[in-house]
Write a protein that holds these residues in place. Structure first.
Motif, mmCIF file in Angstrom:
data_model
loop_
_atom_site.group_PDB
_atom_site.id
_atom_site.type_symbol
_atom_site.label_atom_id
_atom_site.label_comp_id
_atom_site.label_asym_id
_atom_site.label_seq_id
_atom_site.Cartn_x
_atom_site.Cartn_y
_atom_site.Cartn_z
ATOM 1 N N GLY A 115 -8.987 -0.868 0.731
ATOM 2 C CA GLY A 115 -9.337 -2.171 1.285
ATOM 3 C C GLY A 115 -8.220 -2.593 2.220
ATOM 4 N N GLY A 118 -5.079 -6.401 -0.807
ATOM 5 C CA GLY A 118 -5.224 -6.491 -2.253
ATOM 6 C C GLY A 118 -5.262 -5.155 -2.980
ATOM 7 N N SER A 142 3.283 0.644 -3.540
ATOM 8 C CA SER A 142 2.230 0.885 -2.539
ATOM 9 C C SER A 142 2.242 2.326 -2.035
ATOM 10 N N MET A 324 3.479 -12.960 -4.163
ATOM 11 C CA MET A 324 3.149 -14.249 -4.752
ATOM 12 C C MET A 324 3.985 -14.532 -6.010
ATOM 13 N N ASN A 341 4.568 -8.457 2.424
ATOM 14 C CA ASN A 341 3.837 -8.018 3.615
ATOM 15 C C ASN A 341 2.895 -9.119 4.070
HETATM 16 N N1 LIG Z 1 -8.504 -10.045 -2.052
HETATM 17 C C1 LIG Z 1 -7.566 -10.506 -1.195
HETATM 18 N N2 LIG Z 1 -7.901 -11.176 -0.060
HETATM 19 C C2 LIG Z 1 -6.963 -11.630 0.789
HETATM 20 N N3 LIG Z 1 -5.630 -11.487 0.592
HETATM 21 C C3 LIG Z 1 -5.229 -10.841 -0.511
HETATM 22 C C4 LIG Z 1 -6.167 -10.306 -1.453
HETATM 23 N N4 LIG Z 1 -5.469 -9.729 -2.458
HETATM 24 C C5 LIG Z 1 -4.160 -9.857 -2.152
HETATM 25 N N5 LIG Z 1 -4.014 -10.530 -0.998
HETATM 26 C C6 LIG Z 1 -2.757 -10.835 -0.339
HETATM 27 O O1 LIG Z 1 -2.503 -9.736 0.545
HETATM 28 C C7 LIG Z 1 -1.118 -9.395 0.518
HETATM 29 C C8 LIG Z 1 -0.931 -7.964 0.164
HETATM 30 O O2 LIG Z 1 -1.399 -7.748 -1.149
HETATM 31 P P1 LIG Z 1 -1.337 -6.297 -1.757
HETATM 32 O O3 LIG Z 1 0.048 -5.792 -1.680
HETATM 33 O O4 LIG Z 1 -2.023 -6.303 -3.072
HETATM 34 O O5 LIG Z 1 -2.256 -5.555 -0.673
HETATM 35 P P2 LIG Z 1 -2.247 -4.057 -0.167
HETATM 36 O O6 LIG Z 1 -3.645 -3.853 0.301
HETATM 37 O O7 LIG Z 1 -1.740 -3.167 -1.227
HETATM 38 O O8 LIG Z 1 -1.244 -4.048 1.052
HETATM 39 P P3 LIG Z 1 -0.512 -2.769 1.754
HETATM 40 O O9 LIG Z 1 -1.485 -2.312 2.819
HETATM 41 O O10 LIG Z 1 0.737 -3.391 2.304
HETATM 42 O O11 LIG Z 1 -0.255 -1.729 0.718
HETATM 43 C C9 LIG Z 1 -0.463 -10.364 -0.427
HETATM 44 O O12 LIG Z 1 0.009 -11.393 0.354
HETATM 45 C C10 LIG Z 1 -1.585 -10.850 -1.294
HETATM 46 O O13 LIG Z 1 -1.336 -12.136 -1.796
#
Ligand SMILES: Nc1ncnc2c1ncn2[C@@H]1O[C@H](COP(=O)(O)OP(=O)(O)OP(=O)(O)O)[C@@H](O)[C@H]1O
Ligand SMILES: [Mg+2]
Length: 453
Positions: A115, A118, A142, A324, A341
């Motif tokens: 995705g 998140g 990650s 967060m 990020n």
């Molecule tokens: N379902 C969601 N919709 C929108 N924003 C979200 C959602 N879940 C997490 N976030 C926010 O997105 C940011 C990144 O969250 P997370 O690290 O879980 O994502 P990621 O997809 O693993 O990112 P990366 O591509 O950096 O690995 C954080 O600021 C988090 O609060």
């Protein structure tokens, strides 16, 4: 939270056997066996482990073989340790991981998450859900790319029951490559946003890439799809197997209902399926975490874990650092550190959370959102407008983020660097203020967060 297994899938595996698996040759003692995790950083090597040496532009991993505690090396040239020498180290790592997990495949349930936002949050929540049902190996942090995924796979062993893999992408074909290493039994697609749009070119290309996870399912595998995102629901068409949906939508199979945020922005909500419902109190900040939790519970259902069991596990979850993270500062202000990020969607989600936390003043400290390509200025401006509507003060750090300040107008204060922003915050913060700190990793806004004490 993540239970790592101290052995390779095929352990103990001799270097001769590894060389045969990956098509390499051994220098040094070929009878040496590997029985501990593979690592990319020589400093993380453990006795019995495998140091994967890469030749980068500035540093050459092979030069550090003498300093690792690992027992053997996988590299592209001989080192001072027994070494499996191959032409292409990443390809050999991937082959080793794929072949190792293939031997365990029958008793393993593999869940993959992708995705735009998140992934890590959901993978961490999923890991909590799965760990309750059996030994679980999950991605650290990650580590979701063509190196991180095979390294995670190599932590699985004969005792492992669940493998929870975060899968990331920067280009079309990246996810297909990862599912080629291990086809997931359960594929979770969270959303199709704008992360890395500069490199992908379009949202359609991003959707196609996330869809590769569904196309890459093992035969009969379950797709877990976000009912609230039309681009994700459309991925139903990519599989003949079962589909479970999650979200706020009425028709979602795992539905989020009656969501409330407490004073600190933590979500409490009901997860409802056709046959069960359970209240979840997440110890995590942000309404979007409820959707991530619903995704984890839906994946849990697909793995045979009852909704109620997942709900209890989710109520005890915690997340990786700088996502967060909520902290009370010495001055009495509340810090919401989301400096890990950022992209436009996740920044808006964080600003929604900031607005939902009760406080005297709400202060958004925002830095650059990177990798937005030609849309960069317009996206920063749009976030600036959003921030002005959700925060009393908008502190903007660095030149790339400047359009945020321009668009936020009278509520904005601009700073050239992290030090200047931290000094200003020290001056103005008082009891009752709530501060959000958020930017892309490259902006290193964690420096501001840690400077606040
Ligand atoms: N379902 C969601 N919709 C929108 N924003 C979200 C959602 N879940 C997490 N976030 C926010 O997105 C940011 C990144 O969250 P997370 O690290 O879980 O994502 P990621 O997809 O693993 O990112 P990366 O591509 O950096 O690995 C954080 O600021 C988090 O609060
Ligand atoms: Mg991540």
């Amino acid at each position: 939270m993540t239970q790592s297994q101290p052995s390779l899938a095929l352990h103990p595996l001799s270097l001769a056997e590894i060389a045969a698996l990956v098509g390499g040759r051994v220098t040094g003692d070929a009878t040496v066996t590997v029985s501990a995790p593979a690592v990319l950083d020589s400093r993380h090597g453990e006795p019995g482990g495998l140091f994967v040496a890469m030749a980068g532009e500035r540093v050459d991993g092979h030069d550090y073989a003498g300093g690792t505690r690992a027992t053997a090396v996988l590299g592209s040239r001989p080192t001072s340790l027994p070494t499996v020498v191959v032409d292409d180290v990443p390809a050999a790592l991937q082959t080793l991981a794929a072949r190792s997990v293939a031997r365990l495949r029958e008793r393993l349930t593999v869940v993959a998450v992708t995705g735009s936002q998140g992934k890590t949050s959901t993978k961490d929540l999923l890991s909590v859900v799965l760990s309750g049902a059996g030994p679980t190996v999950a991605t650290h942090g990650s580590c979701n790319n063509e190196l991180g995924v095979p390294l995670t796979m190599l932590r699985a062993d004969a005792h492992t029951r669940f493998l929870a893999l975060e899968m990331g992408a920067r280009h079309v074909g990246d996810i297909a490559h990862l599912t080629g290493l291990v086809a997931p039994d359960i594929a979770v697609v969270l959303n199709v946003g704008q992360a890395h749009i500069g490199e992908f070119g379009s949202r359609a290309a991003i959707a196609r890439t996330k869809g590769e996870l569904v196309r890459g399912l093992a035969p009969g595998g379950t797709a877990v799809l976000n009912a609230d995102d039309p681009r994700v629901v459309a991925m139903r068409a990519l599989t003949d197997g079962p589909v479970l949906t999650f979200g706020r939508a009425e028709h979602a199979d795992v539905r989020v209902q009656d969501l409330v945020l407490d004073r600190l922005g933590r979500a409490t909500f009901t997860l409802r399926t056709s046959g069960a419902s359970a209240r979840v109190a997440l110890p995590l900040v942000g309404a979007h975490q409820a959707l991530n939790a619903a995704a984890a519970a839906a994946a849990g259902l697909a793995a045979g874990i009852p909704l109620i069991t997942s709900a209890v596990a989710l109520s005890t979850a915690s997340l990786s650092k700088w996502r967060m993270e909520l902290r009370t500062l010495a001055c009495g202000a509340t810090l919401l550190n989301d400096s890990y990020n950022a992209n436009p969607d996740s920044t808006r989600a964080a600003l929604d959370t900031l607005a939902a936390i009760s406080g005297r003043r709400r202060i958004a400290v925002l830095g650059a959102m990177l990798e937005l390509g030609a849309d960069s200025e317009a996206e920063h401006r749009a976030v600036g407008e959003y921030a002005a509507a959700h925060a009393d003060l908008v502190a903007v750090v660095g030149e790339t983020a400047r359009p945020v300040a321009d668009a936020a107008g009278a509520r904005a204060v601009a700073f050239p660097n992290n030090q200047a922003a931290a000094a200003w915050l020290h001056e103005i913060l008082t009891d009752g203020d709530v501060v959000l700190v958020k930017a892309s990793r490259g902006a290193r806004l964690d420096e501001v967060a840690s400077a606040l004490g």
